[in-house]
Design a protein around this motif. Structure first.
Motif, PDB file in Angstrom:
ATOM      1  N   ASP A 132       0.814  -1.220   0.000  1.00 51.43           N
ATOM      2  CA  ASP A 132       0.000   0.000   0.000  1.00 51.43           C
ATOM      3  C   ASP A 132       0.848   1.271   0.000  1.00 51.43           C
ATOM      4  N   VAL A 133       1.603   1.460  -1.055  1.00 50.92           N
ATOM      5  CA  VAL A 133       2.453   2.645  -1.189  1.00 50.92           C
ATOM      6  C   VAL A 133       1.567   3.852  -1.486  1.00 50.92           C
ATOM      7  N   PRO A 134       1.592   4.871  -0.606  1.00 51.65           N
ATOM      8  CA  PRO A 134       0.752   6.042  -0.878  1.00 51.65           C
ATOM      9  C   PRO A 134       1.244   6.858  -2.064  1.00 51.65           C
ATOM     10  N   GLU A 135       2.537   7.089  -2.143  1.00 53.88           N
ATOM     11  CA  GLU A 135       3.117   7.867  -3.238  1.00 53.88           C
ATOM     12  C   GLU A 135       4.571   7.447  -3.436  1.00 53.88           C
ATOM     13  N   VAL A 136       5.077   7.703  -4.641  1.00 54.30           N
ATOM     14  CA  VAL A 136       6.478   7.446  -4.965  1.00 54.30           C
ATOM     15  C   VAL A 136       7.040   8.709  -5.594  1.00 54.30           C
ATOM     16  N   TYR A 137       8.172   9.177  -5.070  1.00 57.82           N
ATOM     17  CA  TYR A 137       8.831  10.348  -5.631  1.00 57.82           C
ATOM     18  C   TYR A 137      10.264  10.010  -6.020  1.00 57.82           C
ATOM     19  N   LEU A 138      10.625  10.360  -7.244  1.00 49.44           N
ATOM     20  CA  LEU A 138      12.013  10.298  -7.687  1.00 49.44           C
ATOM     21  C   LEU A 138      12.635  11.646  -7.386  1.00 49.44           C
TER      22      LEU A 138
ATOM     23  N   TRP B 221      17.105   7.641 -16.145  1.00 53.40           N
ATOM     24  CA  TRP B 221      16.844   8.662 -15.135  1.00 53.40           C
ATOM     25  C   TRP B 221      16.546   9.984 -15.811  1.00 53.40           C
ATOM     26  N   PRO B 222      15.538  10.715 -15.374  1.00 51.50           N
ATOM     27  CA  PRO B 222      15.233  12.005 -16.012  1.00 51.50           C
ATOM     28  C   PRO B 222      16.369  13.006 -15.772  1.00 51.50           C
TER      29      PRO B 222
ATOM     30  N   PRO C 195      12.378  19.553  -8.443  1.00 47.96           N
ATOM     31  CA  PRO C 195      13.258  18.660  -7.687  1.00 47.96           C
ATOM     32  C   PRO C 195      12.807  17.200  -7.622  1.00 47.96           C
ATOM     33  N   SER C 196      11.538  16.943  -7.942  1.00 47.74           N
ATOM     34  CA  SER C 196      11.076  15.564  -7.852  1.00 47.74           C
ATOM     35  C   SER C 196      10.066  15.264  -8.946  1.00 47.74           C
ATOM     36  N   LEU C 197       9.815  13.980  -9.108  1.00 51.58           N
ATOM     37  CA  LEU C 197       8.867  13.498 -10.096  1.00 51.58           C
ATOM     38  C   LEU C 197       8.057  12.393  -9.433  1.00 51.58           C
ATOM     39  N   SER C 198       6.757  12.460  -9.561  1.00 52.91           N
ATOM     40  CA  SER C 198       5.880  11.454  -8.974  1.00 52.91           C
ATOM     41  C   SER C 198       5.738  10.271  -9.933  1.00 52.91           C
TER      42      SER C 198
ATOM     43  N   PHE D  76      13.469  -0.749 -17.164  1.00 53.91           N
ATOM     44  CA  PHE D  76      12.731  -0.070 -18.220  1.00 53.91           C
ATOM     45  C   PHE D  76      12.809   1.438 -18.056  1.00 53.91           C
ATOM     46  N   ASP D  77      12.709   2.118 -19.164  1.00 51.94           N
ATOM     47  CA  ASP D  77      12.640   3.579 -19.173  1.00 51.94           C
ATOM     48  C   ASP D  77      11.190   3.954 -18.915  1.00 51.94           C
ATOM     49  N   VAL D  78      10.886   4.476 -17.741  1.00 49.53           N
ATOM     50  CA  VAL D  78       9.496   4.810 -17.396  1.00 49.53           C
ATOM     51  C   VAL D  78       9.000   6.024 -18.161  1.00 49.53           C
ATOM     52  N   PHE D  79       9.895   6.642 -18.935  1.00 49.25           N
ATOM     53  CA  PHE D  79       9.517   7.792 -19.740  1.00 49.25           C
ATOM     54  C   PHE D  79       9.465   7.450 -21.219  1.00 49.25           C
TER      55      PHE D  79
END
Length: 109
Positions: A6-12, A78-79, A85-88, A101-104
């Protein structure tokens, strides 16, 4: 292997991090630069300048957990041109990142 439940959010964190930093140094980045609470259960992902290592920090209600992944070959996608400063990311995108994998985009290791 599923590391999170149950991950609420992920930030890079978009900038590269000196990997001598551990839990205290990474929590300082989250609180000072991202202005987010490290105690929320949110997953924070950091990358080294060589893009072959990731650190993942989160609070699991009993303490901090710090995961480390190092690639033997290739580099994490990596972006590099973010103006913030971050990416969700979604939890699925996080697992794709771990898998190379490249998530972008669509390329992989």
């Amino acid at each position: 292997m599923k590391m999170f439940v149950d991950v609420p959010e992920v930030y890079l964190y978009s900038q590269f991090v000196d990997f001598r930093k551990s839990i205290n140094g990474l929590t300082a980045i989250v609180e000072a630069e991202l202005e987010l609470s490290v105690l929320s259960g949110t997953v924070f992902v950091f990358c080294n300048k060589g893009r072959d290592k990731l650190k993942v920090l989160y609070w699991d209600k009993t303490g901090f957990a710090l995961w480390y992944k190092r690639l033997e070959k290739d580099k994490f996608k990596w972006p590099t041109k973010l103006n913030k400063p971050s990416l969700s990311l979604s939890e699925q995108q996080l697992h794709w990142l771990f898998d190379g994998f490249d998530v972008f985009g669509t390329s992989s290791h």
